[in-house]
Design a protein around this motif. Sequence first.
Motif, PDB file in Angstrom:
ATOM      1  N   ARG A 123       0.861  -1.194   0.000  1.00 39.99           N
ATOM      2  CA  ARG A 123       0.000   0.000   0.000  1.00 39.99           C
ATOM      3  C   ARG A 123       0.891   1.235   0.000  1.00 39.99           C
ATOM      4  NH1 ARG A 123      -2.961  -3.477  -0.989  1.00 39.99           N
ATOM      5  NH2 ARG A 123      -4.795  -4.220   0.069  1.00 39.99           N
ATOM      6  N   GLY A 124       0.298   2.353  -0.308  1.00 39.20           N
ATOM      7  CA  GLY A 124       0.993   3.620  -0.166  1.00 39.20           C
ATOM      8  C   GLY A 124       1.411   4.234  -1.497  1.00 39.20           C
ATOM      9  N   ARG A 125       2.128   5.330  -1.385  1.00 40.12           N
ATOM     10  CA  ARG A 125       2.527   6.110  -2.560  1.00 40.12           C
ATOM     11  C   ARG A 125       3.486   5.359  -3.481  1.00 40.12           C
ATOM     12  NH1 ARG A 125       4.688  11.074   0.446  1.00 40.12           N
ATOM     13  NH2 ARG A 125       4.634   9.548   2.085  1.00 40.12           N
ATOM     14  N   ARG A 126       4.177   4.385  -2.974  1.00 38.12           N
ATOM     15  CA  ARG A 126       5.122   3.627  -3.803  1.00 38.12           C
ATOM     16  C   ARG A 126       4.501   2.346  -4.364  1.00 38.12           C
ATOM     17  NH1 ARG A 126       8.904   4.843   0.876  1.00 38.12           N
ATOM     18  NH2 ARG A 126      10.027   6.682   0.198  1.00 38.12           N
ATOM     19  N   PHE A 127       3.197   2.234  -4.235  1.00 39.95           N
ATOM     20  CA  PHE A 127       2.493   1.020  -4.655  1.00 39.95           C
ATOM     21  C   PHE A 127       2.857   0.592  -6.067  1.00 39.95           C
ATOM     22  CE2 PHE A 127      -0.937  -0.811  -7.151  1.00 39.95           C
ATOM     23  CZ  PHE A 127      -1.168  -1.978  -6.468  1.00 39.95           C
ATOM     24  N   PHE A 128       2.737   1.500  -7.040  1.00 41.57           N
ATOM     25  CA  PHE A 128       2.908   1.110  -8.436  1.00 41.57           C
ATOM     26  C   PHE A 128       4.304   0.568  -8.710  1.00 41.57           C
ATOM     27  CE2 PHE A 128      -0.680   4.068  -8.693  1.00 41.57           C
ATOM     28  CZ  PHE A 128      -1.603   3.229  -9.296  1.00 41.57           C
ATOM     29  N   ASP A 129       5.323   1.236  -8.213  1.00 43.30           N
ATOM     30  CA  ASP A 129       6.697   0.774  -8.430  1.00 43.30           C
ATOM     31  C   ASP A 129       6.962  -0.557  -7.733  1.00 43.30           C
ATOM     32  OD1 ASP A 129       7.320   3.001  -9.958  1.00 43.30           O
ATOM     33  OD2 ASP A 129       8.031   4.142  -8.233  1.00 43.30           O
ATOM     34  N   LEU A 130       6.541  -0.663  -6.475  1.00 44.67           N
ATOM     35  CA  LEU A 130       6.835  -1.877  -5.715  1.00 44.67           C
ATOM     36  C   LEU A 130       5.992  -3.062  -6.182  1.00 44.67           C
ATOM     37  CD1 LEU A 130       7.375  -0.436  -2.141  1.00 44.67           C
ATOM     38  CD2 LEU A 130       9.100  -1.231  -3.774  1.00 44.67           C
ATOM     39  N   HIS A 131       4.752  -2.811  -6.542  1.00 42.31           N
ATOM     40  CA  HIS A 131       3.887  -3.871  -7.052  1.00 42.31           C
ATOM     41  C   HIS A 131       4.551  -4.548  -8.262  1.00 42.31           C
ATOM     42  CE1 HIS A 131      -0.026  -5.828  -7.585  1.00 42.31           C
ATOM     43  NE2 HIS A 131       0.028  -5.521  -8.884  1.00 42.31           N
ATOM     44  N   ILE A 132       5.087  -3.762  -9.161  1.00 42.15           N
ATOM     45  CA  ILE A 132       5.780  -4.286 -10.344  1.00 42.15           C
ATOM     46  C   ILE A 132       7.078  -4.987  -9.948  1.00 42.15           C
ATOM     47  CG2 ILE A 132       7.004  -3.598 -12.451  1.00 42.15           C
ATOM     48  CD1 ILE A 132       4.828  -1.363 -12.696  1.00 42.15           C
ATOM     49  N   LYS A 133       7.843  -4.396  -9.039  1.00 44.67           N
ATOM     50  CA  LYS A 133       9.113  -4.986  -8.606  1.00 44.67           C
ATOM     51  C   LYS A 133       8.896  -6.335  -7.935  1.00 44.67           C
ATOM     52  CE  LYS A 133      13.533  -4.973  -8.192  1.00 44.67           C
ATOM     53  NZ  LYS A 133      14.310  -5.158  -9.412  1.00 44.67           N
ATOM     54  N   PHE A 134       7.885  -6.432  -7.070  1.00 42.87           N
ATOM     55  CA  PHE A 134       7.618  -7.688  -6.382  1.00 42.87           C
ATOM     56  C   PHE A 134       7.196  -8.768  -7.377  1.00 42.87           C
ATOM     57  CE2 PHE A 134       6.419  -4.997  -2.445  1.00 42.87           C
ATOM     58  CZ  PHE A 134       7.752  -4.800  -2.152  1.00 42.87           C
ATOM     59  N   GLU A 135       6.453  -8.391  -8.406  1.00 46.05           N
ATOM     60  CA  GLU A 135       6.089  -9.357  -9.444  1.00 46.05           C
ATOM     61  C   GLU A 135       7.333  -9.846 -10.180  1.00 46.05           C
ATOM     62  OE1 GLU A 135       3.074  -9.867 -13.259  1.00 46.05           O
ATOM     63  OE2 GLU A 135       3.211  -7.928 -12.254  1.00 46.05           O
ATOM     64  N   GLU A 136       8.226  -8.927 -10.499  1.00 42.92           N
ATOM     65  CA  GLU A 136       9.497  -9.293 -11.140  1.00 42.92           C
ATOM     66  C   GLU A 136      10.268 -10.284 -10.273  1.00 42.92           C
ATOM     67  OE1 GLU A 136      13.701  -7.038 -11.426  1.00 42.92           O
ATOM     68  OE2 GLU A 136      12.007  -5.909 -12.253  1.00 42.92           O
ATOM     69  N   LEU A 137      10.326 -10.025  -8.973  1.00 43.73           N
ATOM     70  CA  LEU A 137      11.077 -10.896  -8.062  1.00 43.73           C
ATOM     71  C   LEU A 137      10.415 -12.266  -7.907  1.00 43.73           C
ATOM     72  CD1 LEU A 137      12.081  -8.308  -5.313  1.00 43.73           C
ATOM     73  CD2 LEU A 137      13.612  -9.427  -6.952  1.00 43.73           C
TER      74      LEU A 137
END
Length: 159
Positions: free
Chosen positions: A42-56
Amino acid sequence: MKLSTIGLPVEESEVIIVELNILLSNYQIYYQSLRGLHWNIRGRRFFDLHIKFEELYNDSQLKIDLIAERVLTLGGRPLHTFEDYIKFNQLTVGKNISNDEKAIQLIVDSLSQLLKNERNILDKASQINDEGTNSMMSDFIVEQEKTIWMMKAWLEESL
């Protein structure tokens, strides 16, 4: 000394199979934690982290398959039940983490433990000239060291 069909000592290979299965278990837990981070961030970094976690987690899924296939190549059987994964797990399970810093710290901690497992396997495989396992572990290690560096940079911590 009895050699396998791929020219490795059977008894010593069995030790590596056990260690690879422990690594496999840890990877399965890491994978599930990454899925949870992907879903719950959750939060302001959602979009970047959501994509990064999928990559990982996609990368982890590939590594899981490589580890299981290496176990088979060495003449073993890869663990494949959640009961086994939990039994041999050495990682902190990420449950209901939605905070960005806690999520990244979980990844750093998980990768640090995976590196310990991989270096242990690398050492044992080197002793019997198991280049297939060595190569795989070396590739994992190089990539994970870089990921830890990047995650710690994100956290603004020093190595």
